[in-house]
Design a protein around this motif. Structure first.
Motif, PDB file in Angstrom:
ATOM      1  N   GLY A 155      -6.522 -11.799   3.786  1.00  0.00           N
ATOM      2  CA  GLY A 155      -7.629 -11.099   3.153  1.00  0.00           C
ATOM      3  C   GLY A 155      -8.093  -9.838   3.857  1.00  0.00           C
ATOM      4  O   GLY A 155      -9.216  -9.380   3.618  1.00  0.00           O
ATOM      5  N   ARG A 156      -7.257  -9.292   4.720  1.00  0.00           N
ATOM      6  CA  ARG A 156      -7.686  -8.050   5.379  1.00  0.00           C
ATOM      7  C   ARG A 156      -6.486  -7.161   5.659  1.00  0.00           C
ATOM      8  O   ARG A 156      -5.351  -7.628   5.665  1.00  0.00           O
ATOM      9  N   GLN A 157      -6.784  -5.887   5.895  1.00  0.00           N
ATOM     10  CA  GLN A 157      -5.707  -4.944   6.194  1.00  0.00           C
ATOM     11  C   GLN A 157      -5.105  -5.281   7.544  1.00  0.00           C
ATOM     12  O   GLN A 157      -5.813  -5.429   8.535  1.00  0.00           O
ATOM     13  N   LEU A 158      -3.792  -5.385   7.584  1.00  0.00           N
ATOM     14  CA  LEU A 158      -3.120  -5.814   8.809  1.00  0.00           C
ATOM     15  C   LEU A 158      -2.116  -4.803   9.317  1.00  0.00           C
ATOM     16  O   LEU A 158      -1.413  -5.051  10.302  1.00  0.00           O
ATOM     17  N   ALA A 159      -2.008  -3.667   8.651  1.00  0.00           N
ATOM     18  CA  ALA A 159      -1.140  -2.594   9.141  1.00  0.00           C
ATOM     19  C   ALA A 159      -1.620  -1.279   8.565  1.00  0.00           C
ATOM     20  O   ALA A 159      -2.359  -1.246   7.577  1.00  0.00           O
ATOM     21  N   VAL A 172       2.392  -1.052 -14.021  1.00  0.00           N
ATOM     22  CA  VAL A 172       2.633  -1.227 -12.579  1.00  0.00           C
ATOM     23  C   VAL A 172       1.383  -0.774 -11.846  1.00  0.00           C
ATOM     24  O   VAL A 172       0.829   0.277 -12.168  1.00  0.00           O
ATOM     25  N   THR A 173       0.957  -1.569 -10.894  1.00  0.00           N
ATOM     26  CA  THR A 173      -0.283  -1.238 -10.179  1.00  0.00           C
ATOM     27  C   THR A 173      -0.107  -1.394  -8.670  1.00  0.00           C
ATOM     28  O   THR A 173       0.763  -2.130  -8.207  1.00  0.00           O
ATOM     29  N   ARG A 174      -0.958  -0.716  -7.922  1.00  0.00           N
ATOM     30  CA  ARG A 174      -0.984  -0.883  -6.460  1.00  0.00           C
ATOM     31  C   ARG A 174      -1.644  -2.210  -6.133  1.00  0.00           C
ATOM     32  O   ARG A 174      -2.462  -2.720  -6.902  1.00  0.00           O
ATOM     33  N   GLN A 175      -1.322  -2.750  -4.979  1.00  0.00           N
ATOM     34  CA  GLN A 175      -1.983  -3.978  -4.516  1.00  0.00           C
ATOM     35  C   GLN A 175      -2.913  -3.667  -3.353  1.00  0.00           C
ATOM     36  O   GLN A 175      -2.607  -2.820  -2.521  1.00  0.00           O
ATOM     37  N   ASP A 176      -4.007  -4.390  -3.316  1.00  0.00           N
ATOM     38  CA  ASP A 176      -4.897  -4.339  -2.159  1.00  0.00           C
ATOM     39  C   ASP A 176      -4.447  -5.362  -1.130  1.00  0.00           C
ATOM     40  O   ASP A 176      -3.726  -6.307  -1.455  1.00  0.00           O
ATOM     41  N   TRP A 177      -4.937  -5.209   0.085  1.00  0.00           N
ATOM     42  CA  TRP A 177      -4.595  -6.192   1.119  1.00  0.00           C
ATOM     43  C   TRP A 177      -5.103  -7.581   0.748  1.00  0.00           C
ATOM     44  O   TRP A 177      -4.528  -8.583   1.146  1.00  0.00           O
ATOM     45  N   SER A 178      -6.185  -7.632  -0.051  1.00  0.00           N
ATOM     46  CA  SER A 178      -6.698  -8.949  -0.455  1.00  0.00           C
ATOM     47  C   SER A 178      -5.773  -9.642  -1.446  1.00  0.00           C
ATOM     48  O   SER A 178      -5.904 -10.836  -1.695  1.00  0.00           O
ATOM     49  N   ASP A 179      -4.825  -8.884  -2.030  1.00  0.00           N
ATOM     50  CA  ASP A 179      -3.838  -9.478  -2.934  1.00  0.00           C
ATOM     51  C   ASP A 179      -2.619  -9.995  -2.171  1.00  0.00           C
ATOM     52  O   ASP A 179      -1.755 -10.657  -2.757  1.00  0.00           O
ATOM     53  N   VAL A 180      -2.506  -9.644  -0.907  1.00  0.00           N
ATOM     54  CA  VAL A 180      -1.275  -9.904  -0.145  1.00  0.00           C
ATOM     55  C   VAL A 180      -1.290 -11.320   0.421  1.00  0.00           C
ATOM     56  O   VAL A 180      -2.207 -11.677   1.171  1.00  0.00           O
ATOM     57  N   PRO A 181      -0.312 -12.130   0.073  1.00  0.00           N
ATOM     58  CA  PRO A 181      -0.255 -13.495   0.607  1.00  0.00           C
ATOM     59  C   PRO A 181       0.032 -13.526   2.112  1.00  0.00           C
ATOM     60  O   PRO A 181       0.425 -12.521   2.702  1.00  0.00           O
ATOM     61  N   PRO A 206       3.812  -1.682  -4.752  1.00  0.00           N
ATOM     62  CA  PRO A 206       3.316  -1.721  -6.128  1.00  0.00           C
ATOM     63  C   PRO A 206       4.059  -2.785  -6.925  1.00  0.00           C
ATOM     64  O   PRO A 206       5.245  -3.016  -6.698  1.00  0.00           O
ATOM     65  N   VAL A 207       3.352  -3.424  -7.841  1.00  0.00           N
ATOM     66  CA  VAL A 207       3.943  -4.555  -8.568  1.00  0.00           C
ATOM     67  C   VAL A 207       3.571  -4.522 -10.048  1.00  0.00           C
ATOM     68  O   VAL A 207       2.592  -3.895 -10.446  1.00  0.00           O
ATOM     69  N   ALA A 208       4.378  -5.254 -10.818  1.00  0.00           N
ATOM     70  CA  ALA A 208       4.050  -5.491 -12.230  1.00  0.00           C
ATOM     71  C   ALA A 208       3.534  -6.918 -12.351  1.00  0.00           C
ATOM     72  O   ALA A 208       4.151  -7.788 -12.963  1.00  0.00           O
ATOM     73  N   ILE A 209       2.403  -7.165 -11.706  1.00  0.00           N
ATOM     74  CA  ILE A 209       1.790  -8.497 -11.707  1.00  0.00           C
ATOM     75  C   ILE A 209       0.305  -8.322 -12.028  1.00  0.00           C
ATOM     76  O   ILE A 209      -0.342  -7.413 -11.513  1.00  0.00           O
ATOM     77  N   ASP A 210      -0.211  -9.201 -12.855  1.00  0.00           N
ATOM     78  CA  ASP A 210      -1.640  -9.250 -13.123  1.00  0.00           C
ATOM     79  C   ASP A 210      -2.243 -10.195 -12.086  1.00  0.00           C
ATOM     80  O   ASP A 210      -2.176 -11.419 -12.234  1.00  0.00           O
ATOM     81  N   ASN A 211      -2.832  -9.616 -11.044  1.00  0.00           N
ATOM     82  CA  ASN A 211      -3.320 -10.449  -9.941  1.00  0.00           C
ATOM     83  C   ASN A 211      -4.489 -11.342 -10.344  1.00  0.00           C
ATOM     84  O   ASN A 211      -4.792 -12.325  -9.669  1.00  0.00           O
ATOM     85  N   GLU A 212      -5.145 -11.000 -11.447  1.00  0.00           N
ATOM     86  CA  GLU A 212      -6.235 -11.867 -11.928  1.00  0.00           C
ATOM     87  C   GLU A 212      -5.695 -13.202 -12.443  1.00  0.00           C
ATOM     88  O   GLU A 212      -6.365 -14.226 -12.385  1.00  0.00           O
ATOM     89  N   ARG A 213      -4.489 -13.178 -12.948  1.00  0.00           N
ATOM     90  CA  ARG A 213      -3.881 -14.400 -13.490  1.00  0.00           C
ATOM     91  C   ARG A 213      -3.008 -15.119 -12.475  1.00  0.00           C
ATOM     92  O   ARG A 213      -2.701 -16.302 -12.633  1.00  0.00           O
ATOM     93  N   CYS A 214      -2.556 -14.398 -11.456  1.00  0.00           N
ATOM     94  CA  CYS A 214      -1.573 -14.971 -10.530  1.00  0.00           C
ATOM     95  C   CYS A 214      -2.196 -16.075  -9.683  1.00  0.00           C
ATOM     96  O   CYS A 214      -3.299 -15.921  -9.163  1.00  0.00           O
ATOM     97  N   VAL A 215      -1.479 -17.195  -9.546  1.00  0.00           N
ATOM     98  CA  VAL A 215      -1.964 -18.317  -8.738  1.00  0.00           C
ATOM     99  C   VAL A 215      -1.172 -18.463  -7.435  1.00  0.00           C
ATOM    100  O   VAL A 215      -1.323 -19.438  -6.713  1.00  0.00           O
ATOM    101  N   ASN A 216      -0.316 -17.464  -7.136  1.00  0.00           N
ATOM    102  CA  ASN A 216       0.433 -17.445  -5.882  1.00  0.00           C
ATOM    103  C   ASN A 216       1.263 -18.713  -5.663  1.00  0.00           C
ATOM    104  O   ASN A 216       1.390 -19.216  -4.558  1.00  0.00           O
ATOM    105  N   CYS A 236       5.660  -8.773  -0.962  1.00  0.00           N
ATOM    106  CA  CYS A 236       4.406  -8.056  -1.165  1.00  0.00           C
ATOM    107  C   CYS A 236       4.185  -6.933  -0.171  1.00  0.00           C
ATOM    108  O   CYS A 236       3.340  -6.070  -0.392  1.00  0.00           O
ATOM    109  N   VAL A 237       4.914  -6.977   0.953  1.00  0.00           N
ATOM    110  CA  VAL A 237       4.698  -5.944   1.973  1.00  0.00           C
ATOM    111  C   VAL A 237       6.049  -5.478   2.490  1.00  0.00           C
ATOM    112  O   VAL A 237       6.937  -6.289   2.756  1.00  0.00           O
ATOM    113  N   ALA A 238       6.180  -4.154   2.633  1.00  0.00           N
ATOM    114  CA  ALA A 238       7.418  -3.579   3.171  1.00  0.00           C
ATOM    115  C   ALA A 238       7.075  -2.531   4.218  1.00  0.00           C
ATOM    116  O   ALA A 238       6.013  -1.896   4.145  1.00  0.00           O
ATOM    117  N   THR A 239       7.988  -2.346   5.173  1.00  0.00           N
ATOM    118  CA  THR A 239       7.855  -1.205   6.071  1.00  0.00           C
ATOM    119  C   THR A 239       8.863  -0.144   5.647  1.00  0.00           C
ATOM    120  O   THR A 239      10.039  -0.439   5.431  1.00  0.00           O
TER     121      THR A 239
END
Lengths: 187, 551
Positions: free
Chosen positions: A170-174, B128-137, B158-168, B314-317
């Protein structure tokens, strides 16, 4: 005609093969196909032979012939090593765990002409352990499926569906890449 | 004798390349028939289940080749139904790549800048939308924190996911039963159907021939809905224009099989296959070190143990997506989830004393599965893949009722490709083994060869007829009226997830297909809005097609 003796040879041979891929503890005193080199159930207890025998998998019609081939390889391997095998069990079953391992490594090596077959058997053995492909996953977990339980695969909610309400730190990590475009993509 | 059905446009495949073209052509007024060899599944059909015969095997094909295995969608909606919905745009340098041919391999007409308006159309349509860190598992967060600790940047993709519906739940490779993944089943395909397109599931295209009126006749078989090895029917359909979008593992095979009746194929059909330079590393995380070094902890106090939780990558370098670096040494490193049954066998044991991919030590590795973190390399390979002679039907000899088959693709990685993989392996190790966070090993290539989930380039666009099967309008050289719009048209590896680029190229290809249809007497016009009626991205491309395609 149904041949139960052949069934036994085939089952024992593939149990020994599957136990070589992901080993388990002996299921009962005198269990000869499971070598017993690991703690907890392995591919055999997870249902490897059942997976190999499913209609869906496509391997079932070939299993008797494959068991014969595998036992032929085991006999050749034993002759090469000067091993004497217990004639009461199929030759592959009679090999020690170390010798089963060495033979499976040879049969699945990139240069072996039959590698496609033995890799397929290894895949089905692994899928029995990690995915219980012969069972509904909900039922497998409820019944304590050895492989998925060993892996710690989490069970579903009460309605049989998986959801993870807690999923994020739930927070920015990078720090994002400085050239990220407004669309969120690399530049 | 049964009458041969006739239509304006036949589309083979209903993934990005097929659904996008089918929608625009149908919306523009053409009669469109889509043949899809897989089943038509929706919502409640998507099982959270690994049992053979559930959606996880119905909707996928795993084709083992010689040195390369390909995982691909096999259902209405194609890859969009089973993929992880990561939708980054390809970096600028990718379009300037030379690859194995010593000069720019993309057509001169295409660059990141010229493709941008078409990317925008896809972004608006899915969306397609950007994700916030709060969306990141957790797994993505862990990868981000490890990258940061090692001095790297890391981005939510960026993803083609509706994060409001996603249950991870991380079952998205079996299809999303919550309709959170914005697959083509939710946008382009229903819009195409609304405009009269007809979709035929379980119809497997086999070969093409010319018809008497200057168009094409496509022969297909109908397969059983449970046992795909069983043929239950067949037929043929005549069309003025053909759009092939069966996927990079299948489109070239249909064309190879058609050479006897259509005449010689361009040399690049079935050559230059790219696995998108893909490579996987599995890390086993030391939970204590996650807390001590990275300061991470879940609300229940467990540092990680969350491999199973989330929504794929969900995250790439992207630090190595640097155009100033030498070709073959540029790659992204993306956190990924691979469900059980899809590749566990390939993960290797660090410091093994015996076999690396099976045996007692492998079982111990599986005991720590909750603490796995898979890192996905997408790099620049050398387009080494070549398809051998086609099998009797389809693109593989099916072993199992569903999913598992053996195909004719041969792939021998060059030194260039191997160097990129080695560099990325070393970088993953540097990031994740730093300060004892994890032990890392790449997946073995010795069992089923290399492994790609993003097959590309086997029938590619380009300016040079010797090294490209299609011109820059996606038309098959020497066979006017046949277009290819799937991943096989992409010239080479993209260093990121390719779906966004495949989709953008399909959007870009539509005006030329409309033009070809008009020349053959079809009353069709380009210019449909997004499937939901949005017009901003459509309006932005209309000036680009002025004077063409009925504009």
């Amino acid at each position: 005609m149904h041949d139960s003796a052949q069934d036994d040879v085939t089952t024992m041979t593939f149990e020994a093969f599957a136990d070589t891929i992901l080993p388990g503890e002996k299921r009962f005193p005198g269990d000869v196909t499971v070598a017993g080199v690991a703690v907890g159930g392995g591919a055999v207890a997870s249902g490897a032979v059942a997976v190999l025998r499913t209609d869906e998998g496509g391997m079932a019609p070939a299993l008797d012939n494959l068991a014969e081939a595998l036992n032929g390889h085991a006999g050749g391997y034993a002759a090469e090593r000067g091993l004497s095998l217990d004639p009461a069990v199929p030759p592959f079953v009679a090999l020690s765990f170390a010798d089963r391992t060495e033979l499976v490594a040879r049969l699945t090596a990139p240069t072996h002409p039959e590698r496609d077959i033995w890799v397929s058997v290894a895949m089905f053995s692994t899928i029995a352990f990690d995915a219980a492909a012969h069972l509904h996953t909900v039922d497998a977990l409820a019944d304590g499926h050895p492989g998925m339980t060993t892996m710690g695969f989490k069970p579903p909610e009460a309605d049989g569906l998986w959801r993870f309400p807690e999923f994020s730190y739930g927070r920015q990590l990078a720090r994002p890449h400085p050239d990220t475009t407004p669309s969120g993509s690399p530049a | 004798m049964t009458a041969i059905e006739s239509t304006d446009v036949v589309v083979v495949g209903s993934g990005f390349g097929g659904a996008i073209t089918a929608y625009h052509l149908a919306a523009g007024g053409a009669r469109v028939v889509v043949l899809e060899r897989g089943p038509w599944l929706t919502g409640q059909d998507f099982d959270q289940d690994f049992k053979f015969g559930s959606s996880s095997t119905r909707a996928f094909d795993f084709t083992i080749g010689d040195g390369m295995s390909v995982l691909a969608g096999n259902c209405v909606g194609g890859g969009s139904v089973v993929y992880f919905a990561a939708m980054p745009r390809a970096p600028r340098f990718v379009f300037e790549r030379h690859g194995s041919i010593g000069r720019r391999m993309w057509p001169a007409a295409i660059s990141r800048d010229t493709l941008e308006p078409w990317y925008d159309r896809v972004a608006e349509a899915l969306p397609v939308t950007r994700q916030d860190w709060s969306d990141v598992p957790y797994a993505g967060g862990l990868w981000a924190a490890a990258c940061h600790h090692a001095g790297r940047t890391a981005n939510p993709v960026p993803v083609a996911i509706d994060n409001e519906r996603c249950v991870n739940c991380n079952w998205m490779m079996s299809g999303c039963r919550f309709d959170a993944k914005r697959s083509l089943l939710l946008n382009y395909l229903p819009a195409a159907i609304a405009h009269g397109a007809r979709i035929r599931p379980l119809h497997e295209a086999q070969r093409l021939e010319r018809s008497d009126d200057g168009g094409y006749r496509l022969h297909y078989t109908v397969v059983d809905d449970v046992d795909y090895r069983v043929e239950v029917g067949g037929g043929a359909i005549d069309a003025k224009v053909v759009v092939l979008a069966a996927g990079a593992g299948a489109t070239p095979v249909i064309l190879q099989r058609s050479a006897d009746t259509l005449g010689p194929m361009p040399a690049a059909v079935g050559r230059y296959f790219s696995g998108n330079g893909e490579r996987l590393n599995t890390a086993v995380i030391d939970e204590d070190r996650v807390r001590e070094v990275l300061g991470l902890s879940r609300s229940d106090g467990v540092p990680y143990e969350a491999y199973q939780i989330g929504k794929g990558p969900c995250v790439a370098t992207w630090d190595r997506l640097d155009g100033s670096l030498p070709e073959y040494l540029r790659y992204s490193l993306e956190q990924l989830y691979f469900p059980p049954g899809f590749g566990t066998i390939l993960a290797q044991v660090p410091d093994a004393t015996g076999p690396t991919w099976f045996g007692a030590e492998k079982k111990e590795l599986l005991r720590h599965w909750k603490s796995w973190l898979t890192i996905f390399t997408m790099s620049e390979d050398d387009n080494e893949g070549v398809f051998g002679p086609p099998p009797p039907t389809g693109n593989a000899v099916r072993v199992s009722q569903q999913m598992l088959g053996r195909g004719a693709l041969r792939y021998r990685p060059t030194e260039n490709t191997l160097r990129g993989w080695a560099a990325s392996d070393a970088e993953v190790r540097d990031i994740l083994e730093r300060d004892g966070l994890a032990r890392v090993m790449p997946w073995t290539n010795d069992v089923v060869g290399a492994y790609t989930v993003h097959p590309l380039a086997s029938c590619r666009i380009g300016d040079d007829p010797a090294t490209s099967a299609l011109d820059d309008r996606h038309e098959l050289r020497g066979h006017p009226g046949i277009f290819v719009t799937d991943g096989s048209a992409v010239p080479g590896a993209l260093t990121v997830n390719p779906a966004m680029t495949i989709a953008a190229l399909a959007e870009r290809a539509v005006p030329a297909i409309v033009e070809a249809a008009r020349q053959r007497g079809v009353a069709v016009r380009y210019g449909a809005p997004a499937p939901d009626g949005a017009t901003a991205a459509r309006d932005a491309v209309l000036p680009l097609v002025a004077g063409r395609a009925g504009r």
